[in-house]
Enzyme design. Structure first.
Site, PDB file in Angstrom:
ATOM      1  N   THR A 249      16.302 -20.494  17.431  1.00  0.00           N
ATOM      2  CA  THR A 249      17.596 -19.829  17.220  1.00  0.00           C
ATOM      3  C   THR A 249      17.507 -18.399  17.716  1.00  0.00           C
ATOM      4  OG1 THR A 249      16.935 -18.937  15.065  1.00  0.00           O
ATOM      5  CG2 THR A 249      18.153 -21.040  15.077  1.00  0.00           C
ATOM      6  N   ASP A 250      18.642 -17.849  18.124  1.00  0.00           N
ATOM      7  CA  ASP A 250      18.671 -16.391  18.190  1.00  0.00           C
ATOM      8  C   ASP A 250      18.471 -15.930  16.745  1.00  0.00           C
ATOM      9  OD1 ASP A 250      18.910 -13.737  18.764  1.00  0.00           O
ATOM     10  OD2 ASP A 250      20.693 -13.941  20.008  1.00  0.00           O
ATOM     11  N   TRP A 251      18.071 -14.674  16.577  1.00  0.00           N
ATOM     12  CA  TRP A 251      17.653 -14.212  15.242  1.00  0.00           C
ATOM     13  C   TRP A 251      18.850 -14.240  14.270  1.00  0.00           C
ATOM     14  CZ3 TRP A 251      13.950 -15.277  17.990  1.00  0.00           C
ATOM     15  CH2 TRP A 251      12.626 -14.934  17.735  1.00  0.00           C
ATOM     16  N   GLY A 252      18.852 -15.241  13.402  1.00  0.00           N
ATOM     17  CA  GLY A 252      19.946 -15.386  12.431  1.00  0.00           C
ATOM     18  C   GLY A 252      21.048 -16.305  12.912  1.00  0.00           C
ATOM     19  N   ALA A 253      20.812 -17.109  13.960  1.00  0.00           N
ATOM     20  CA  ALA A 253      21.890 -17.923  14.527  1.00  0.00           C
ATOM     21  C   ALA A 253      22.011 -19.319  13.906  1.00  0.00           C
ATOM     22  CB  ALA A 253      21.711 -18.051  16.044  1.00  0.00           C
TER      23      ALA A 253
END
Ligand code: BGC
Length: 821
Positions: A249-253
């Site tokens: 994931t993108d960070w927090g996606a």
């Protein structure tokens, strides 16, 4: 340098069809040696930047870190920005302007070597998002407005890094083309634009270079969060393109973690004390997930972690450690890359300069350079060459260098005293070099730019200097296109982009002619922002953005609607001249003889565009289909062969859900920019299917922006009605912190989140503070769990959301009662 008349084949990698699945032998599963709890634990990070170890298999946890133009190894596992020194190469906007595959392999290798030496196994880059609109705040982190150029250059960066045994993360998959509402925005885009523009660069890079990981984007795509999208993460990425690595994931996606696992999402980052572990465990209990779904993810993660262990063990990496000698070598590469990125926009012959006489170097950026962008890609450079020092070193005792600031490099404030001083210095010099551009607060991750203008003080400086010095050269430092209302006044304009730590030296080499300016625009410079078809639809409203221009992005738009531009895609001057002759073309290869007709060695980027003027299909007027960067000695000739792959004449056939080739004539147009075509020939393309029917054609190509306002046209492109934007209430986990701020609790949460982020980041500059404030307004409520380091549970988040909804119901009721009274 190629020798006279040598036949060289430019490297143009065909897009190959992946092997049928039956031929790919899957390695035996190693997940079965782990118990269920351990497997679940592996699915998300241990810290902000590291994975869990796999102790049962003797594997240590691995570190992943940003970013695309240098290694940002944070000083601690929890730190976000503070990082150990590493070589800062030009940002992707500059690297894109090099059009140089070989150089980008070298840059990728250098980044890989430094990563390994820093104990980093995966570098979070390159970015392959398309520059849809010039105001995209993160355009400086992306390579081009064209998918072929993006894909080729991203592949080279990946190839280089992975050659050193370190992995990459191709990001942000997909259609993350703006910063506004990036964590929740729904990108409404038709299938052809998705396939031909937004996916195509990723596809090319993945097929050519097989990155270890792909990072899925925050946004939604036609209603589904990228992190939940099985069609995207499995059907397209793995089944069609043959991607073999891990999706992170993108960070927090991560949106719905269980749906994510079913969709093909492997690793959730950053670590948050396993906030989603109980959710995965519960889904396995209820049968919503089956163990084999989890095992598939875990096997891919074990493979990644094992490779990552080897990367830093040195067994796979050729890494002598981040010593001074390595940094010296990489600094020289950074200088070379900066010179290759510099795009000579105009020149009446004043450049190259003589390294003698009195030279004024003006502008705050001459001593405090703008050399990279803000946000997650920000590298702590090992050193920084300023333009002023580089000019002084280059000229030495042969001339006299004077300097004045002209404007404040950080604050956008009016300073008559600085302008007056610069005018005095400029008047006393034979030549004036004025460096202007975008201050860091103008472009960053986390927010889009507001306009195309430079700060007023920068415009004032250029005009004032041109008034008093007839030999003025303007140098630009910017991550994306800007307007130049005075463009005809200086004798030359050189765009340095964000040139990295070697920017000053690279520029001095170009200004004094030690090297030819190597850059060509990888994006159009428009005259006005609203000349772009996408402008009325950027950045959308609320949580929705409609890509009404469809495939007509960048030069595709300007050439199709026949609109003038400030500088076209592909433009960039050399100090010498090139002649093109003897164009010969077939459907698989084109050759052309290019001769350096000047008396200096020089660099040319030979560009091949395909045009289908008789097409029955909605198409752009022309599309880049091959390119080669060549260097020629004076009067040297070379035959450049550009291979065309199976996409050169294809379009995405929505009816048949595949690439199709329309039969008929095609023009092969070869030249030195999209608007400097030197030779054209027509060939016959046989096609792979019958003549298109009326229903194949879709709406006609647009003739102006007015066409895009037609809702029926966009609905026809989408093949379904335009979806209604989301209702803001009732609130749910995807409501943004700004949306819930209409309640007292929401306001408190937002303020608390900003405070916590600021505390974690410690001292920060103005632009980082702006980025954090904006992000905390636009972040969905779920990020408080995902990015909160385990401090908030889903249960407590849901309780707060319920409380805020209840508060809204009560205040709504109260309002109605008051109205009735
Ligand atoms: C950015 C990514 C970056 C990640 C980790 C995100 O906010 O979008 O590009 O790799 O943070 O820093």
């Amino acid at each position: 340098m190629p020798s006279l008349g040598v036949h060289r084949r430019a490297r143009e990698t065909p897009v190959t069809v992946p092997l049928p699945c039956v031929l790919i032998m899957s390695p035996p599963s190693r997940a079965h040696v782990l118990d269920r709890a351990t497997k679940i634990r592996l699915c998300s990070g241990r810290t902000t930047w590291s994975t869990e170890p796999v102790e049962a298999l003797g594997l240590r946890s691995i570190v992943m870190t940003d970013g695309p133009h240098g290694v940002r190894r944070t000083t601690t596992d929890a730190a976000i920005i503070a990082a150990d020194p590493a070589t800062c190469f030009p940002t992707a906007a500059g690297l894109g302007a090099t059009w140089d595959r070989d150089l980008l392999v070298e840059v990728g290798e250098a980044i890989g070597r430094e990563a390994a030496a820093h104990g980093v196994s995966v570098v979070l880059g390159p970015g392959a998002n398309i520059k849809r609109h010039p105001l995209g705040g993160r355009n400086f982190e992306y390579l081009a407005e064209d998918p072929l150029l993006t894909g080729e250059l991203a592949a080279s960066l990946i190839e280089g890094t992975q050659r050193t045994g370190v992995g990459t993360s191709l990001k942000h998959f997909v259609a993350n083309n703006q910063e506004s509402m990036r964590m929740v925005v729904d990108v409404v885009v038709d299938e052809r634009a998705l396939r031909e523009i937004y996916l195509a660069g990723f596809e090319r890079a993945i097929r050519r270079a097989q990155p270890w990981t792909v990072m899925c984007a925050y946004n939604r795509l036609n209603g589904t969060y990228c992190s939940d999208d099985r069609r995207l993460l499995t059907s397209i990425l793995r089944d069609e393109w043959g991607f073999e690595g891990v999706v992170v994931t993108d960070w927090g996606a991560a949106n719905d973690r269980v749906q994510g696992i079913r969709a093909g999402l492997d690793l959730e980052m950053p670590g948050n004390e396993g906030a989603n572990d109980p959710v995965i465990a519960a889904a396995l209990e209820t049968g919503e997930l089956v163990d084999s779904d989890l095992d598939t993810v875990v096997d891919r993660l074990i493979h990644l972690i094992a490779r990552g262990n080897r990367a830093v063990d040195g067994s796979a990496a050729d890494s002598p450690g981040p010593d001074d000698a390595m940094f010296d070598r990489h600094h020289e590469l950074a200088c070379r890359a900066a010179a290759e990125s510099a795009v000579l926009l105009t020149n009446d012959g004043v450049l190259p300069l003589d390294a003698s006489g009195t030279i004024a170097v003006l502008g705050g950026f001459a001593t405090e350079p703008r050399f990279q962008g803000a946000g997650s890609s920000q590298v702590t450079p090992t050193r920084v060459d300023t333009l002023l020092d580089a000019v002084r070193n280059r000229v030495g005792a042969a001339g006299r260098i004077m300097h004045a600031q002209g404007y404040d490099p950080v604050d956008d404030v009016s300073r008559d005293d600085l302008i007056d001083e610069a005018v005095l210095v400029a008047r006393a010099a034979e030549v004036a070099i004025a460096i202007v551009g975008l201050p860091s607060t103008y472009e960053s991750e986390g927010f889009d730019r507001e306009h195309l203008r430079l700060p007023d003080e920068h415009h004032r400086l250029v005009r004032a200097v041109c008034d008093v010095n007839p030999n003025t050269v303007v140098v630009l430092a910017n991550g994306a296109p800007v307007q130049l209302p005075w463009v005809d006044r200086p004798r030359a304009v050189l765009d340095a982009y964000l040139g990295g730590q070697g920017g000053g030296t690279g520029l001095a080499r170009v200004l004094f002619g030690d090297v030819d300016p190597g850059g060509r625009l990888a994006e159009t410079f428009p005259l006005r922002q609203d000349d772009h078809g996408s402008d009325a639809w950027f950045p959308g409203t609320g949580r929705q953005v409609q890509y009404r221009e469809s495939i007509h992005v960048g030069y595709r738009w300007f050439d199709t609607v026949d609109s003038p531009v400030l500088f076209p895609f592909g433009h960039g001057m050399s100090y010498t001249t090139f002649e093109y002759a003897d164009l010969e073309a077939t459907t698989s290869a084109t050759s052309v003889v290019v001769t350096n007709t000047g008396d200096r060695a020089g660099t040319e980027v030979v560009q091949l565009y395909v045009r289908r003027p008789d097409s029955q299909i909605n198409r752009a007027a022309q599309e880049l289909k091959a390119f080669a960067k060549i260097r020629l000695e004076p009067r040297e000739s070379v035959t450049v062969t550009l291979e065309l792959d199976d996409r050169a004449f294809a379009h995405w056939d929505v009816r048949r859900n595949r690439w199709s080739v329309e039969p008929g004539p095609a023009q092969i147009a070869v030249g030195s920019s999209s608007r400097d075509i030197r030779l054209v020939t027509t060939i016959d393309v046989s096609g792979d299917r019958p003549e298109p029917t009326a229903s194949d054609a879709g709406p006609a190509a647009p003739t102006s922006a007015a066409d895009l306002r037609d809702d029926a046209r966009f609905a026809a492109l989408l093949e379904h009605p335009i979806p209604a934007p989301d209702d803001v209430e009732p609130f749910d986990r995807n409501s943004t912190l700004a949306e819930v701020s209409v309640t007292g609790l929401g306001r408190g949460l937002r303020a608390g989140a900003i405070k916590a982020a600021r505390r974690q980041l410690g001292d920060m500059d103005e632009v980082t503070a702006k980025f954090i404030d904006r992000m905390m307004g636009e972040a969905p409520m779920r990020s408080m769990v995902l990015l909160g380091g385990g401090r908030l549970s889903w249960v407590n988040l849901d309780r707060m959301i319920a409380a805020m909804n209840a508060a809204r119901r009560v205040s709504g009721l109260r309002r109605r009662v008051l109205r009735r009274r």
